[in-house]
Design a protein around this motif. Structure first.
Motif, short mmCIF file in Angstrom:
data_model
loop_
_atom_site.label_atom_id
_atom_site.label_comp_id
_atom_site.label_asym_id
_atom_site.label_seq_id
_atom_site.Cartn_x
_atom_site.Cartn_y
_atom_site.Cartn_z
N SER A 38 0.82 -1.22 0.00
CA SER A 38 0.00 0.00 0.00
C SER A 38 0.85 1.26 0.00
O SER A 38 0.39 2.32 0.41
CB SER A 38 -0.98 0.02 1.18
OG SER A 38 -1.99 -0.94 1.00
N ILE A 52 -1.11 2.90 -4.85
CA ILE A 52 -2.40 2.27 -5.12
C ILE A 52 -2.81 2.59 -6.55
O ILE A 52 -2.32 3.53 -7.17
CB ILE A 52 -3.50 2.75 -4.14
CG1 ILE A 52 -3.64 4.26 -4.22
CG2 ILE A 52 -3.21 2.29 -2.73
CD1 ILE A 52 -4.81 4.78 -3.43
N PRO A 78 -8.12 4.10 -9.79
CA PRO A 78 -9.53 4.13 -9.37
C PRO A 78 -9.70 4.30 -7.86
O PRO A 78 -10.53 5.09 -7.39
CB PRO A 78 -10.08 2.77 -9.85
CG PRO A 78 -9.18 2.40 -10.98
CD PRO A 78 -7.83 2.90 -10.59
N CYS A 79 -8.90 3.54 -7.08
CA CYS A 79 -8.98 3.66 -5.62
C CYS A 79 -8.48 5.03 -5.17
O CYS A 79 -9.05 5.65 -4.26
CB CYS A 79 -8.16 2.56 -4.97
SG CYS A 79 -8.26 2.51 -3.18
N LEU A 139 -11.19 7.65 -5.51
CA LEU A 139 -12.20 7.56 -4.45
C LEU A 139 -11.67 8.16 -3.15
O LEU A 139 -12.40 8.84 -2.42
CB LEU A 139 -12.59 6.09 -4.23
CG LEU A 139 -13.39 5.43 -5.35
CD1 LEU A 139 -13.58 3.95 -5.06
CD2 LEU A 139 -14.75 6.11 -5.52
N ILE A 140 -10.40 7.91 -2.85
CA ILE A 140 -9.81 8.46 -1.61
C ILE A 140 -9.78 9.98 -1.67
O ILE A 140 -10.14 10.66 -0.70
CB ILE A 140 -8.40 7.88 -1.41
CG1 ILE A 140 -8.47 6.40 -1.06
CG2 ILE A 140 -7.66 8.64 -0.30
CD1 ILE A 140 -7.13 5.71 -0.96
N GLN A 187 -16.98 -9.54 1.12
CA GLN A 187 -16.97 -8.21 0.55
C GLN A 187 -18.35 -7.55 0.59
O GLN A 187 -18.47 -6.33 0.43
CB GLN A 187 -16.48 -8.27 -0.91
CG GLN A 187 -15.05 -8.75 -1.06
CD GLN A 187 -14.06 -7.80 -0.41
OE1 GLN A 187 -14.18 -6.59 -0.54
NE2 GLN A 187 -13.11 -8.35 0.32
#
Length: 481
Positions: free
Chosen positions: A20, A23, A26-27, A30-31, A276
């Motif tokens: 990590s 990243i 896409p992630c 979002l963050i 999930q």
């Protein structure tokens, strides 16, 4: 995701991604969106807090200080069962290995105190039996008393969870030693030291497996507690002698959420921790806390002492697992089959031994029933009181002696080492400990002295009343833990 390059586009690297340190886009998007939303919310909150403050006052000090002094905290009653429940009012997540070891040790002490009292305090044992008997009426089954199974079964479960917590504590202490050993080599952007990486991965796997077991225990316990009995229908299979519990109706999720929010929440806490599709544990615990604090007394009472204690264990496991998974750099993904071959600490040694079936807890029914049939000492402290005092402790010791013998036999049959057997048997040996016998003798000596003093006074023509107690004195004086 760290340092002066935070948020910069960098080349893809598999190992850095698994830690990590970086990243995928896409992630990352979002963050960034979540951070922007959070900052807007925090700004609005500060603006509302400082509304109507005089512009001449430096730094809006007056109103801000008054708010801080009043306490920017949760209102209403707070029960300290786990800091994980009150995340909005707690410090931000931080991998503090010393604090995590302290959390694990607190659960070891709490569960240890509980089984210590069960084995040495007749009044505590009697009270706990009455709590466990608040279940489906045993008379519904001819010749099959459900309490024969549930009562000792819960004590076996309490002993087992204490043993589990001792193994968890050892894992955390092992990780703590490695953390302090390699602390100068643990920072973002570099791989974790191999030994420390292995320890974190093993710890995560162990906690996930414990959560699976806790989930099954919570599922079984819900069917037994009085606050949820109205939702279940009892059945009895005469061929197997098993009691079956089934929901009376085929409830949909929306119906449960609207009509039985407490049961819905406890139901959502069950299941695989890595599913999930599940709701986050933190959200569920916050929902549970809000529901209980805003509900009338009868609704809160449904979550009784037995369930509450199990949820305390459950919430602490969530908290510890969450902290381990938030460690940065992240550890590798571990597998139980690998650690069973490489690790030799207490928890892993237990998993390596031969698997035996569950204890046949119905065999202990006569012992606890005989104990419940032995009246506790009451009235004047005279020779009769001492006889009753000895009798109730003798009945208590007889029950735990039989359970101790069964544990010892099973430990040996499973192939455990002598060291592990001796260590684990300590948890079912408090009733036979020197400390307990010393307390018993001290109590008997004190009462005998009172009797002798009273007799001497009467012989001299002075009549002094002997002290009396309306309940089992072991809960108040010499035997108090």
């Amino acid at each position: 995701m760290w340092g002066s390059q935070y948020g910069d586009l960098v080349n893809w690297n598999v190992n850095e991604a698994h830690r990590s340190d970086i990243i995928g886009f896409p992630c990352a998007r979002l963050i960034c969106e979540a951070q922007a939303t959070l900052l807007r919310l925090l700004r609005r909150l500060v603006e509302n807090l400082l509304e109507n403050t005089a512009s001449a006052e430096p730094e809006s000090a007056v109103k801000w200080k008054s708010l801080v002094e009043g306490g920017l905290k949760k209102t209403g009653e707070i029960v300290d069962w786990s800091s994980y429940v009150y995340q909005p009012y707690s410090a931000p997540p931080n991998f503090n290995i010393d604090a995590l070891v302290a959390r694990a040790k607190a659960r070891v002490d709490a569960t240890g105190d509980h089984i210590w009292l069960l084995q040495t305090e007749p009044s505590y044992l009697r009270h706990h039996i009455k709590l466990l008997q608040q279940m489906h009426a045993a008379e519904n089954y001819r010749g099959n008393a459900i309490g024969d199974y549930v009562v000792p079964g819960e004590w076996i479960g309490d002993i087992n969870i204490h043993l589990v917590w001792r193994g968890v504590l050892e894992e955390f202490e092992h990780t703590q030693q490695l953390y302090h050993r390699f602390r100068d080599s643990i920072h973002p952007g570099t791989p974790l030291p191999r030994e420390y990486d292995d320890a974190l991965a093993a710890l995560e796997v162990l906690l996930v497996n414990i959560m699976h077991n806790c989930s099954k225990q919570l599922q079984a316990l819900l069917t037994q507690r009085p606050g949820f009995q109205n939702l279940y229908h009892q059945g009895f299979e005469r061929e197997t002698g098993q009691v079956t519990m089934k929901l009376k109706e085929s409830f949909t999720t929306s119906v449960l959420f609207n009509e039985e929010p407490l049961y819905w929440c406890l139901l959502q806490l069950q299941g695989a921790p890595d599913d999930q599709r599940r709701f986050p544990y933190a959200m569920l615990l916050d929902f549970l806390d809000h529901h209980l604090t805003s509900s009338p007394t009868p609704e809160r009472a449904r979550l009784d002492a037995i369930l509450f204690e199990k949820l305390s264990d459950y919430a602490t496991i969530f908290e510890l697992l969450s902290a381990v998974r938030l460690h940065r750099p992240k550890m590798k993904i571990g597998h139980a089959s690998v650690f069973l071959e490489t690790e030799d600490r207490l928890s892993w040694r237990r998993l390596k031994v031969k698997r035996l079936g569950e204890l046949n807890d119905t065999t202990f029914a006569n012992g606890w029933k005989k104990f419940m049939g032995t009246p506790p000492p009451s009235g004047r402290r005279d020779q009769k009181w001492l006889t009753e005092f000895d009798a109730v402790h003798k009945a208590l010791q007889a029950f735990w002696s039989k359970l101790h013998a069964e544990y010892e036999k099973r430990f040996k049959a499973s192939g455990r080492t002598e060291m592990d057997i001796k260590q684990d048997l300590k948890s079912v040996s408090f009733w036979d400990g020197e400390d307990y016998y010393n307390r018993l003798e001290a109590k008997r000596t004190a009462v005998s002295s009172d009797i002798a003093a009273s007799k001497t006074s009467q012989d001299n023509g002075i009549f002094l009343p002997l002290p009396s107690e309306s309940s089992d004195p072991s809960s108040k004086e010499a035997l108090s833990h």
